[in-house]
Design a protein around this motif. Structure first.
Motif, PDB file in Angstrom:
ATOM      1  N   UNK A 152      17.094  28.342 -24.686  1.00  0.00           N
ATOM      2  CA  UNK A 152      16.882  28.405 -23.241  1.00  0.00           C
ATOM      3  C   UNK A 152      16.521  29.828 -22.818  1.00  0.00           C
ATOM      4  N   UNK A 153      17.233  30.821 -23.347  1.00  0.00           N
ATOM      5  CA  UNK A 153      16.931  32.215 -23.011  1.00  0.00           C
ATOM      6  C   UNK A 153      15.528  32.607 -23.459  1.00  0.00           C
ATOM      7  N   UNK A 154      15.140  32.153 -24.647  1.00  0.00           N
ATOM      8  CA  UNK A 154      13.795  32.457 -25.154  1.00  0.00           C
ATOM      9  C   UNK A 154      12.739  31.789 -24.281  1.00  0.00           C
ATOM     10  N   UNK A 155      13.015  30.548 -23.868  1.00  0.00           N
ATOM     11  CA  UNK A 155      12.063  29.861 -22.983  1.00  0.00           C
ATOM     12  C   UNK A 155      11.898  30.620 -21.671  1.00  0.00           C
ATOM     13  N   UNK A 156      13.007  31.103 -21.098  1.00  0.00           N
ATOM     14  CA  UNK A 156      12.914  31.899 -19.879  1.00  0.00           C
ATOM     15  C   UNK A 156      12.041  33.129 -20.111  1.00  0.00           C
ATOM     16  N   UNK A 157      12.301  33.826 -21.206  1.00  0.00           N
ATOM     17  CA  UNK A 157      11.568  35.068 -21.481  1.00  0.00           C
ATOM     18  C   UNK A 157      10.075  34.811 -21.631  1.00  0.00           C
ATOM     19  N   UNK A 158       9.720  33.679 -22.212  1.00  0.00           N
ATOM     20  CA  UNK A 158       8.310  33.398 -22.470  1.00  0.00           C
ATOM     21  C   UNK A 158       7.587  32.781 -21.280  1.00  0.00           C
ATOM     22  N   UNK A 159       8.312  32.012 -20.464  1.00  0.00           N
ATOM     23  CA  UNK A 159       7.654  31.244 -19.421  1.00  0.00           C
ATOM     24  C   UNK A 159       7.847  31.814 -18.015  1.00  0.00           C
ATOM     25  N   UNK A 160       8.832  32.695 -17.829  1.00  0.00           N
ATOM     26  CA  UNK A 160       9.060  33.292 -16.514  1.00  0.00           C
ATOM     27  C   UNK A 160       8.758  34.786 -16.637  1.00  0.00           C
ATOM     28  N   UNK A 161       7.659  35.194 -16.073  1.00  0.00           N
ATOM     29  CA  UNK A 161       7.161  36.557 -16.298  1.00  0.00           C
ATOM     30  C   UNK A 161       8.186  37.620 -15.967  1.00  0.00           C
ATOM     31  N   UNK A 162       8.976  37.423 -14.912  1.00  0.00           N
ATOM     32  CA  UNK A 162       9.897  38.457 -14.451  1.00  0.00           C
ATOM     33  C   UNK A 162      11.178  38.542 -15.280  1.00  0.00           C
ATOM     34  N   UNK A 163      11.442  37.611 -16.161  1.00  0.00           N
ATOM     35  CA  UNK A 163      12.648  37.686 -16.997  1.00  0.00           C
ATOM     36  C   UNK A 163      12.390  38.680 -18.114  1.00  0.00           C
ATOM     37  N   UNK A 164      13.039  39.838 -18.009  1.00  0.00           N
ATOM     38  CA  UNK A 164      12.778  40.932 -18.927  1.00  0.00           C
ATOM     39  C   UNK A 164      14.038  41.463 -19.607  1.00  0.00           C
ATOM     40  N   UNK A 165      15.188  41.283 -18.973  1.00  0.00           N
ATOM     41  CA  UNK A 165      16.423  41.880 -19.459  1.00  0.00           C
ATOM     42  C   UNK A 165      17.457  40.786 -19.722  1.00  0.00           C
ATOM     43  N   UNK A 166      18.295  41.027 -20.716  1.00  0.00           N
ATOM     44  CA  UNK A 166      19.341  40.071 -21.069  1.00  0.00           C
ATOM     45  C   UNK A 166      20.635  40.827 -21.314  1.00  0.00           C
ATOM     46  N   UNK A 176      24.582  36.514 -31.289  1.00  0.00           N
ATOM     47  CA  UNK A 176      23.643  35.924 -30.334  1.00  0.00           C
ATOM     48  C   UNK A 176      22.489  36.872 -30.053  1.00  0.00           C
ATOM     49  N   UNK A 177      22.785  38.157 -29.911  1.00  0.00           N
ATOM     50  CA  UNK A 177      21.718  39.136 -29.718  1.00  0.00           C
ATOM     51  C   UNK A 177      20.742  39.132 -30.888  1.00  0.00           C
ATOM     52  N   UNK A 178      21.279  39.082 -32.095  1.00  0.00           N
ATOM     53  CA  UNK A 178      20.418  39.117 -33.285  1.00  0.00           C
ATOM     54  C   UNK A 178      19.494  37.898 -33.303  1.00  0.00           C
ATOM     55  N   UNK A 179      20.043  36.740 -32.979  1.00  0.00           N
ATOM     56  CA  UNK A 179      19.225  35.516 -32.976  1.00  0.00           C
ATOM     57  C   UNK A 179      18.230  35.540 -31.822  1.00  0.00           C
ATOM     58  N   UNK A 180      18.651  36.010 -30.652  1.00  0.00           N
ATOM     59  CA  UNK A 180      17.764  36.079 -29.494  1.00  0.00           C
ATOM     60  C   UNK A 180      16.561  36.958 -29.790  1.00  0.00           C
ATOM     61  N   UNK A 181      16.795  38.106 -30.379  1.00  0.00           N
ATOM     62  CA  UNK A 181      15.717  39.038 -30.693  1.00  0.00           C
ATOM     63  C   UNK A 181      14.799  38.458 -31.766  1.00  0.00           C
ATOM     64  N   UNK A 182      15.392  37.805 -32.766  1.00  0.00           N
ATOM     65  CA  UNK A 182      14.587  37.223 -33.850  1.00  0.00           C
ATOM     66  C   UNK A 182      13.702  36.095 -33.345  1.00  0.00           C
ATOM     67  N   UNK A 183      14.252  35.244 -32.480  1.00  0.00           N
ATOM     68  CA  UNK A 183      13.497  34.076 -32.025  1.00  0.00           C
ATOM     69  C   UNK A 183      12.584  34.397 -30.843  1.00  0.00           C
ATOM     70  N   UNK A 184      12.963  35.396 -30.044  1.00  0.00           N
ATOM     71  CA  UNK A 184      12.162  35.720 -28.872  1.00  0.00           C
ATOM     72  C   UNK A 184      11.099  36.760 -29.110  1.00  0.00           C
ATOM     73  N   UNK A 185      11.274  37.587 -30.144  1.00  0.00           N
ATOM     74  CA  UNK A 185      10.280  38.597 -30.474  1.00  0.00           C
ATOM     75  C   UNK A 185       9.996  39.538 -29.315  1.00  0.00           C
ATOM     76  N   UNK A 186       8.726  39.795 -29.067  1.00  0.00           N
ATOM     77  CA  UNK A 186       8.329  40.753 -28.039  1.00  0.00           C
ATOM     78  C   UNK A 186       8.678  40.296 -26.631  1.00  0.00           C
ATOM     79  N   UNK A 187       8.967  39.013 -26.449  1.00  0.00           N
ATOM     80  CA  UNK A 187       9.333  38.518 -25.122  1.00  0.00           C
ATOM     81  C   UNK A 187      10.701  39.030 -24.682  1.00  0.00           C
ATOM     82  N   UNK A 188      11.523  39.442 -25.647  1.00  0.00           N
ATOM     83  CA  UNK A 188      12.848  39.977 -25.321  1.00  0.00           C
ATOM     84  C   UNK A 188      12.690  41.478 -25.132  1.00  0.00           C
TER      85      UNK A 188
END
Length: 305
Positions: A152-166, A176-188
């Motif tokens: 869900x967090x990755x989807x927000x980062x990719x689909x909602x332009x203003x979501x930049x910080x977590x 969770x941070x490690x997985x978020x960064x791995x799965x979200x890539x540059x979107x995080x």
């Protein structure tokens, strides 16, 4: 802004009250000046550690205006806008943007133990706030009781332009941070932790770029983050170990009352009052806190002397 704009220590500003429970507005200005003097990379206002749940709606607007006018661009300001009602969250975001805030922070929609937004409702609320056009920090905090899965967090980062910080401060934040960064890539763009920095070293190892701590020992927290970001993990680990007794006491014994106690000791403002039903710190707990803090000589305890 890029992720490099969101690094370091971004403390939550405490909200000072007078002994009669009214807002101490001169004290609020002094809090902001003290945090700026701590070297904070940014400031967050009206968060949980600002006692947002004890502040009336008209007081929120007063504080938002006062803080942004007084900081006047000296450091970036994040305004917390969390609310169960999407319409209210959007209105708060619009006010923050109009007054010059750099970003807003929001938890998922919740009210008490049983009124909780579904993943889709949470996404929809964040998307509506995103239409305001101000960067958003998603706060993944146990207080809401709402699970925010990594997909869900990755989807927000990719689909909602203003979501930049977590701001990840759930149990097992590092994993969770490690997985978020791995799965979200540059979107995080800006992974942060919270919880006063009590798991900061593990979270930095996992890829966090900053921390949203309290305003108790901001300058020391910031040094740990910068040492780690500069590739000096031994220095970061040594600094973290030095701070951990104070941070642990804050996190487990005091909560938001710790920064207020430190700032009253430093004559930043006069009263440690918190509105009922929050009890004052016991004399023993407060004395133990100050014992942990004195060797660190924090700015907050020296600022007004």
């Amino acid at each position: 802004m890029t992720s490099m704009s969101y690094t370091g220590a971004w403390p939550v500003a405490p909200t000072p009250f007078n002994d009669d429970g009214t807002l101490d507005l001169p004290g609020m200005r002094r809090v902001l000046d003290c945090i700026a003097d701590q070297g904070a990379d940014g400031i967050c206002i009206l968060a949980n550690f600002s006692e947002q749940f004890l502040i009336a709606d008209d007081e929120r607007e007063t504080l938002t205006r006062l803080c942004l006018e007084h900081i006047a661009g000296r450091v970036p300001v994040i305004v917390t806008i969390s609310h169960y009602a999407t319409q209210i969250a959007v209105a708060r975001a619009r006010l923050a943007k109009d007054l010059g805030a750099s970003a807003v922070m929001m938890m998922p929609p919740y009210h008490g133990a049983l009124l909780k937004g579904t993943p889709e409702q949470t996404f929809e609320q964040v998307a509506r706030v995103g239409e305001v056009g101000i960067p958003i920090m998603i706060q993944d905090a146990p207080l809401s009781g709402v699970e925010l899965p990594v997909p869900l967090l990755v989807r927000m980062a990719r689909e909602i332009e203003m979501v930049k910080l977590f701001k990840i401060e759930c149990a097992g934040a590092a994993a969770k941070l490690r997985r978020l960064i791995a799965e979200g890539g540059e979107a995080i763009e800006a992974p942060f932790d919270g919880e006063e920095g009590i798991t900061m070293l593990a979270d930095l190892d996992a890829g966090a770029r900053g921390t949203m701590c309290s305003a108790m020992i901001t300058e020391h927290i910031r040094s740990v983050v910068l040492d780690h970001l500069n590739g000096d993990r031994p220095a970061a680990a040594a600094g973290y170990q030095r701070l951990l007794p104070a941070v642990n006491h804050e996190n487990r014994q005091c909560g938001f009352r710790a920064a207020k106690a430190a700032m009253v000791e430093g004559k930043v403002f006069a009263s440690e009052f918190s509105r009922h039903p929050v009890p004052p710190l016991s004399p023993e707990t407060r004395a133990e806190l100050l014992d942990h803090l004195r060797p660190l000589e924090p700015v907050a305890m020296r600022w007004g002397h």
